[in-house]
Design a protein around this motif. Structure first.
Motif, PDB file in Angstrom:
ATOM      1  N   GLY A  53       0.819  -1.215   0.000  1.00  0.00           N
ATOM      2  CA  GLY A  53       0.000   0.000   0.000  1.00  0.00           C
ATOM      3  C   GLY A  53       0.853   1.266   0.000  1.00  0.00           C
ATOM      4  N   LEU A  54       1.852   1.286   0.869  1.00  0.00           N
ATOM      5  CA  LEU A  54       2.700   2.476   0.960  1.00  0.00           C
ATOM      6  C   LEU A  54       3.507   2.664  -0.329  1.00  0.00           C
ATOM      7  N   SER A  55       4.072   1.585  -0.841  1.00  0.00           N
ATOM      8  CA  SER A  55       4.883   1.754  -2.054  1.00  0.00           C
ATOM      9  C   SER A  55       4.001   2.071  -3.267  1.00  0.00           C
ATOM     10  N   PHE A  56       2.782   1.522  -3.292  1.00  0.00           N
ATOM     11  CA  PHE A  56       1.888   1.865  -4.403  1.00  0.00           C
ATOM     12  C   PHE A  56       1.507   3.347  -4.338  1.00  0.00           C
ATOM     13  N   ASN A  57       1.200   3.828  -3.140  1.00  0.00           N
ATOM     14  CA  ASN A  57       0.817   5.239  -3.016  1.00  0.00           C
ATOM     15  C   ASN A  57       1.982   6.176  -3.333  1.00  0.00           C
ATOM     16  N   LEU A  58       3.194   5.695  -3.155  1.00  0.00           N
ATOM     17  CA  LEU A  58       4.350   6.528  -3.504  1.00  0.00           C
ATOM     18  C   LEU A  58       4.683   6.451  -4.990  1.00  0.00           C
ATOM     19  N   THR A  59       4.638   5.259  -5.541  1.00  0.00           N
ATOM     20  CA  THR A  59       5.069   5.107  -6.942  1.00  0.00           C
ATOM     21  C   THR A  59       3.907   5.190  -7.931  1.00  0.00           C
ATOM     22  N   ARG A  60       2.689   4.958  -7.458  1.00  0.00           N
ATOM     23  CA  ARG A  60       1.474   4.935  -8.303  1.00  0.00           C
ATOM     24  C   ARG A  60       1.621   3.949  -9.447  1.00  0.00           C
ATOM     25  N   ASN A  61       2.279   2.845  -9.188  1.00  0.00           N
ATOM     26  CA  ASN A  61       2.514   1.886 -10.265  1.00  0.00           C
ATOM     27  C   ASN A  61       2.513   0.475  -9.664  1.00  0.00           C
TER      28      ASN A  61
ATOM     29  N   ALA B 274       5.233  -1.323  -7.226  1.00  0.00           N
ATOM     30  CA  ALA B 274       4.829  -1.684  -5.864  1.00  0.00           C
ATOM     31  C   ALA B 274       5.088  -3.175  -5.620  1.00  0.00           C
ATOM     32  N   GLN B 275       4.853  -3.988  -6.646  1.00  0.00           N
ATOM     33  CA  GLN B 275       5.121  -5.424  -6.515  1.00  0.00           C
ATOM     34  C   GLN B 275       6.628  -5.665  -6.318  1.00  0.00           C
ATOM     35  N   ASP B 276       7.445  -4.999  -7.139  1.00  0.00           N
ATOM     36  CA  ASP B 276       8.907  -5.146  -7.012  1.00  0.00           C
ATOM     37  C   ASP B 276       9.385  -4.719  -5.630  1.00  0.00           C
ATOM     38  N   VAL B 277       8.858  -3.572  -5.186  1.00  0.00           N
ATOM     39  CA  VAL B 277       9.276  -3.053  -3.879  1.00  0.00           C
ATOM     40  C   VAL B 277       8.882  -4.042  -2.776  1.00  0.00           C
TER      41      VAL B 277
ATOM     42  N   SER C 200       8.458  -2.228  13.143  1.00  0.00           N
ATOM     43  CA  SER C 200       7.679  -1.622  12.058  1.00  0.00           C
ATOM     44  C   SER C 200       8.399  -0.401  11.470  1.00  0.00           C
ATOM     45  N   SER C 201       9.064   0.385  12.315  1.00  0.00           N
ATOM     46  CA  SER C 201       9.807   1.550  11.794  1.00  0.00           C
ATOM     47  C   SER C 201      10.905   1.093  10.846  1.00  0.00           C
ATOM     48  N   TRP C 202      11.537   0.009  11.201  1.00  0.00           N
ATOM     49  CA  TRP C 202      12.605  -0.546  10.357  1.00  0.00           C
ATOM     50  C   TRP C 202      12.026  -0.970   9.000  1.00  0.00           C
ATOM     51  N   VAL C 203      10.866  -1.634   9.047  1.00  0.00           N
ATOM     52  CA  VAL C 203      10.236  -2.086   7.795  1.00  0.00           C
ATOM     53  C   VAL C 203       9.852  -0.880   6.924  1.00  0.00           C
ATOM     54  N   TYR C 204       9.289   0.147   7.539  1.00  0.00           N
ATOM     55  CA  TYR C 204       8.900   1.333   6.753  1.00  0.00           C
ATOM     56  C   TYR C 204      10.103   2.005   6.119  1.00  0.00           C
ATOM     57  N   ARG C 205      11.188   2.066   6.879  1.00  0.00           N
ATOM     58  CA  ARG C 205      12.381   2.723   6.319  1.00  0.00           C
ATOM     59  C   ARG C 205      12.877   1.969   5.093  1.00  0.00           C
ATOM     60  N   ILE C 206      12.910   0.643   5.196  1.00  0.00           N
ATOM     61  CA  ILE C 206      13.358  -0.163   4.052  1.00  0.00           C
ATOM     62  C   ILE C 206      12.394   0.047   2.873  1.00  0.00           C
ATOM     63  N   THR C 207      11.090   0.084   3.189  1.00  0.00           N
ATOM     64  CA  THR C 207      10.077   0.277   2.140  1.00  0.00           C
ATOM     65  C   THR C 207      10.244   1.634   1.449  1.00  0.00           C
ATOM     66  N   LEU C 208      10.465   2.672   2.262  1.00  0.00           N
ATOM     67  CA  LEU C 208      10.627   4.005   1.670  1.00  0.00           C
ATOM     68  C   LEU C 208      11.872   4.058   0.791  1.00  0.00           C
ATOM     69  N   ASN C 209      12.977   3.492   1.277  1.00  0.00           N
ATOM     70  CA  ASN C 209      14.210   3.519   0.480  1.00  0.00           C
ATOM     71  C   ASN C 209      14.026   2.789  -0.843  1.00  0.00           C
ATOM     72  N   ALA C 210      13.392   1.622  -0.779  1.00  0.00           N
ATOM     73  CA  ALA C 210      13.181   0.846  -2.018  1.00  0.00           C
ATOM     74  C   ALA C 210      12.255   1.604  -2.975  1.00  0.00           C
ATOM     75  N   SER C 211      11.234   2.279  -2.425  1.00  0.00           N
ATOM     76  CA  SER C 211      10.311   3.037  -3.281  1.00  0.00           C
ATOM     77  C   SER C 211      11.030   4.229  -3.922  1.00  0.00           C
ATOM     78  N   TYR C 212      11.891   4.888  -3.140  1.00  0.00           N
ATOM     79  CA  TYR C 212      12.631   6.031  -3.692  1.00  0.00           C
ATOM     80  C   TYR C 212      13.565   5.598  -4.802  1.00  0.00           C
ATOM     81  N   MET C 213      14.169   4.423  -4.643  1.00  0.00           N
ATOM     82  CA  MET C 213      15.054   3.909  -5.706  1.00  0.00           C
ATOM     83  C   MET C 213      14.262   3.770  -7.002  1.00  0.00           C
ATOM     84  N   LYS C 214      13.056   3.255  -6.889  1.00  0.00           N
ATOM     85  CA  LYS C 214      12.195   3.102  -8.078  1.00  0.00           C
ATOM     86  C   LYS C 214      11.894   4.464  -8.693  1.00  0.00           C
ATOM     87  N   LEU C 215      11.536   5.418  -7.840  1.00  0.00           N
ATOM     88  CA  LEU C 215      11.159   6.743  -8.338  1.00  0.00           C
ATOM     89  C   LEU C 215      12.342   7.431  -9.009  1.00  0.00           C
ATOM     90  N   ARG C 216      13.540   7.244  -8.428  1.00  0.00           N
ATOM     91  CA  ARG C 216      14.711   7.936  -8.976  1.00  0.00           C
ATOM     92  C   ARG C 216      15.110   7.379 -10.326  1.00  0.00           C
TER      93      ARG C 216
END
Lengths: 209, 82
Positions: free
Chosen positions: A41-49, A53-56, A78-94
């Protein structure tokens, strides 16, 4: 399970993490099950793709498997999981071509010299019910979120969409509480302005009918 | 009396319920005199609610769920190959 974790869930989760660190693979399956939807959910809302989101999600779940021994429990799991999720999503966006962000300052409310409202404010808060789940409204909301600058967007997603506390969002993003509050406030003002144009137009459409 | 701009700066903490009584009173006094600020406050609150309700509808599609299960299973059997 919601993000504002009840105490029992937190204890259960800590136990699962310890079991998994001790080599119990069934505990890992349970952790993956609990977190799959949140990560997606978080990665989909960040990447809109969906593909991104599946890759992340896959990458994050595999990272949890491989790096669980590096989790020391200094912050919440959970904070650790979110941080990893955000980093992976940002890699996709970049890795993608970035559309220029709209300047958030241009959409902040404006006041006259004495500090009073300059624009006409309509109250559309009562009219959203019937519109809420139409495709048109969903598109407008998604588009507005997409236009939010990244710094404000991530705070809005963690705090208002996922329902994390201000403190927890700060811990994940390495921001002070006042910084989280200030970004969240700006995000809400930006989105309010964007949604106002749509809902006000809808109200006038209704009057004309 | 506080002006609209100050009202906006206090809005976040007002909604959180974290303002002291005196500031809450002066803000509410402002609301009584200023219908546009009431509309602003209501639509500010609505913005969060409708965005949250819309964005929380994201669910993991079945195909994605199955693909993930497969990858995780393979990873457990042969770690390090994905």
């Amino acid at each position: 399970m919601s993000f504002t974790q009840p105490k029992e869930n937190k204890i259960l989760e800590e136990a699962l993490v310890r079991q998994f660190q001790g080599g119990d693979l069934e505990a890992y399956d349970k952790i993956a099950e609990i977190y799959q939807k949140k990560i997606y959910g978080l990665s989909f809302n960040l990447t809109r793709n969906q593909m991104d989101a599946q890759d992340v999600t896959q990458e994050v779940l595999l990272t949890l498997f491989r790096k669980i021994h590096t989790f020391q429990g200094k912050s919440a799991f959970s904070s650790w999981v979110y941080r990893i999720t955000l980093n992976a999503s940002y890699m996709k966006l970049r890795s993608k071509k970035k559309e220029p962000n709209v300047s958030i300052d241009e959409l902040m409310p404006s006041y006259n010299g004495a500090g009073f409202q300059q624009e006409k404010i309509q109250d559309w808060s009562e009219n959203t019910e019937s519109l809420l789940f139409t495709n048109e409204t969903r598109d407008v909301i998604n588009k507005a979120i997409e236009l939010l600058p990244e710094k404000e967007k991530v705070v809005f997603l963690l705090r208002d969409v996922e329902g994390l506390s201000t403190e927890k969002a700060g811990e994940i993003l390495d921001l002070t509480v006042p910084a989280v509050k200030s970004r969240l406030h700006r995000a809400r003002l930006f989105l309010r302005k964007k949604l106002s144009s749509y809902f006000e137009e809808f109200s006038s459409r209704k009057v004309e009918e | 009396m506080i002006c609209c701009k100050e009202c906006l700066d206090l809005l976040y903490d007002y909604i959180e319920g974290s303002l002291d009584q005196e500031t809450t009173d002066s803000l509410e006094e402002h609301f009584q005199e200023c219908p546009p600020c009431i509309s602003f406050m209501k639509t500010y609150k609505s913005t969060t609610t409708i965005c949250r309700d819309t964005l929380n509808q994201v669910d993991v599609p079945d195909a994605v769920r199955e693909a993930l299960l497969k990858v995780l299973k393979e990873n457990k059997e042969h770690p390090g190959e994905n």
